[in-house]
Design a protein around this motif. Structure first.
Motif, short mmCIF file in Angstrom:
data_model
loop_
_atom_site.label_atom_id
_atom_site.label_comp_id
_atom_site.label_asym_id
_atom_site.label_seq_id
_atom_site.Cartn_x
_atom_site.Cartn_y
_atom_site.Cartn_z
N THR A 1 0.84 -1.19 0.00
CA THR A 1 0.00 0.00 0.00
C THR A 1 0.88 1.25 0.00
O THR A 1 0.37 2.36 0.01
N ASN A 2 2.21 1.01 0.03
CA ASN A 2 3.19 2.10 0.17
C ASN A 2 3.00 2.87 1.46
O ASN A 2 3.34 4.05 1.56
N SER A 3 2.47 2.16 2.46
CA SER A 3 2.24 2.76 3.77
C SER A 3 2.78 1.84 4.85
O SER A 3 2.36 0.68 4.95
N GLU A 4 3.69 2.35 5.66
CA GLU A 4 4.22 1.56 6.77
C GLU A 4 3.11 1.14 7.72
O GLU A 4 3.12 0.02 8.25
N ALA A 5 2.13 2.01 7.92
CA ALA A 5 1.08 1.74 8.88
C ALA A 5 0.25 0.52 8.52
O ALA A 5 -0.32 -0.14 9.40
N VAL A 6 0.16 0.22 7.22
CA VAL A 6 -0.59 -0.95 6.77
C VAL A 6 0.33 -2.13 6.49
O VAL A 6 0.11 -3.24 6.96
N ASP A 7 1.40 -1.87 5.73
CA ASP A 7 2.25 -2.97 5.28
C ASP A 7 3.00 -3.66 6.42
O ASP A 7 3.07 -4.90 6.48
N ALA A 8 3.59 -2.89 7.31
CA ALA A 8 4.42 -3.49 8.37
C ALA A 8 3.62 -4.42 9.28
O ALA A 8 4.06 -5.56 9.53
N PRO A 9 2.45 -4.02 9.79
CA PRO A 9 1.68 -4.94 10.62
C PRO A 9 1.19 -6.17 9.85
O PRO A 9 1.09 -7.26 10.42
N VAL B 1 1.67 -12.18 9.33
CA VAL B 1 1.90 -13.42 8.58
C VAL B 1 3.17 -14.12 9.06
O VAL B 1 3.20 -15.34 9.23
N LEU B 2 4.22 -13.35 9.30
CA LEU B 2 5.46 -13.95 9.79
C LEU B 2 5.25 -14.61 11.16
O LEU B 2 5.78 -15.70 11.42
N ASP B 3 4.49 -13.97 12.02
CA ASP B 3 4.20 -14.57 13.34
C ASP B 3 3.43 -15.88 13.18
O ASP B 3 3.66 -16.85 13.92
N ALA B 4 2.52 -15.91 12.21
CA ALA B 4 1.74 -17.13 11.98
C ALA B 4 2.60 -18.25 11.42
O ALA B 4 2.32 -19.44 11.62
N LEU B 5 3.66 -17.89 10.69
CA LEU B 5 4.56 -18.88 10.10
C LEU B 5 5.71 -19.28 11.02
O LEU B 5 6.45 -20.22 10.72
N LYS B 6 5.86 -18.60 12.12
CA LYS B 6 7.00 -18.81 13.02
C LYS B 6 7.12 -20.29 13.41
O LYS B 6 6.15 -20.92 13.81
#
Length: 290
Positions: A74-82, A87-92
């Motif tokens: 989205t070119n927005s840290e507020a959306v992309d980073a979380p 997803v990374l937490d779910a794949l941990k």
């Protein structure tokens, strides 16, 4: 592999979906709208409802997958980073692959030819991306891979199409700055091939710059765009200060002077770009006036 692609209807994502499917993988595409769902279905891709803003929903989607290829932004840290973090937490701990799309702009001006290991000096537009890269690379039990594409061309779209459009509209291709800066570039089909190789074989913690041959001066790219658009090679420089008034930090990114080596991708994954160079593609390929 059963692979979810975010941004599957986008420029890079669409090419990646095609390449993964051609390689024999089961591909699912994240779809935020009915229109996106219909586009994916029409191409024979299973659509999965989801939105980058719905982090809980994203996390739930990845449980039964073998890999996630992240081309959405989205070119927005507020959306992309979380969204990436969820997803990374779910794949941990699963040792499944997560391939994140960053970009060469995190390197800023390169002051010569550099590699993936060179220090970062991110352009303001993408100053938040290095932190997301590190999250990708350092989440325990995830085969995290980061790809930093150069400026992508092909299929008559992407950033180079702005040059073609200005030539068609105004009779001259307009570029930001002096045009003496170099753009590192990559053909979209070759980039997609690298994603396939990365999701299949790249070790955890891999960062790959995806560029095709030597970087090309922007003024030469603009001239080729003008020729392909039927404007006779005419170009016009757009002073950076003026371009900032319309484009903001995007103008500064377009004016970066960058040169890279893609030797790592070639040596590690056997990646050998085969597509046309950007000058030929603009002058007589997909961007050219028919």
């Amino acid at each position: 592999m059963k692979i979810l692609v975010t941004g599957a209807t986008g420029y890079i994502g669409g090419a990646v979906v095609d390449a993964l499917k051609h390689a024999g993988h089961q591909v699912l595409g994240l779809a935020r709208s009915d229109d996106a769902r219909n586009k994916l279905t029409a191409r024979g891709i299973q659509a999965v409802a989801g939105d980058l803003a719905d982090t809980k929903g994203l996390a739930a989607l990845v449980k039964d997958l073998d890999a996630v290829v992240w081309t959405a932004t989205t070119n927005s840290e507020a959306v992309d980073a979380p969204a990436v973090a969820a997803v990374l937490d779910a794949l941990k701990g699963t040792n499944k692959a997560f391939v994140y799309t960053s970009g060469v702009w995190v390197h800023g001006d390169t002051q010569g030819v550099v590699t993936e290991d060179s220090p970062l000096a991110a352009a303001a537009l993408v100053a938040w991306r290095p932190a997301v890269e590190q999250r990708t690379l350092n989440t325990p039990g995830v085969r995290g891979v980061v790809i930093r594409p150069g400026i992508v061309y092909g299929r008559a779209v992407g950033i180079p199409s702005m040059l073609t459009a200005s030539a068609k509209q105004d009779g001259a291709a307009r570029f930001v700055g002096t045009g003496e800066n170099h753009w590192p570039v990559v053909f979209v089909e070759d980039l997609a091939d690298l994603y396939v190789r990365a999701v299949e074989k790249a070790p955890a913690g891999t960062v790959l710059v995806a560029v095709q041959g030597p970087a090309v001066k922007l003024k030469d790219i603009a001239q080729a765009a003008s020729e392909g658009a039927g404007a006779g090679g005419k170009t016009v420089a757009w002073p950076l200060e003026e371009a900032r008034k319309q484009f903001g930090a995007f103008a500064d990114a377009l004016a970066l002077d960058q040169r890279f080596s893609a030797q790592k991708a070639q040596a590690l994954l056997g990646w050998t770009p085969k597509g046309p160079g950007i000058i030929d593609e603009l002058r007589s390929g997909s961007y050219a006036r028919r």
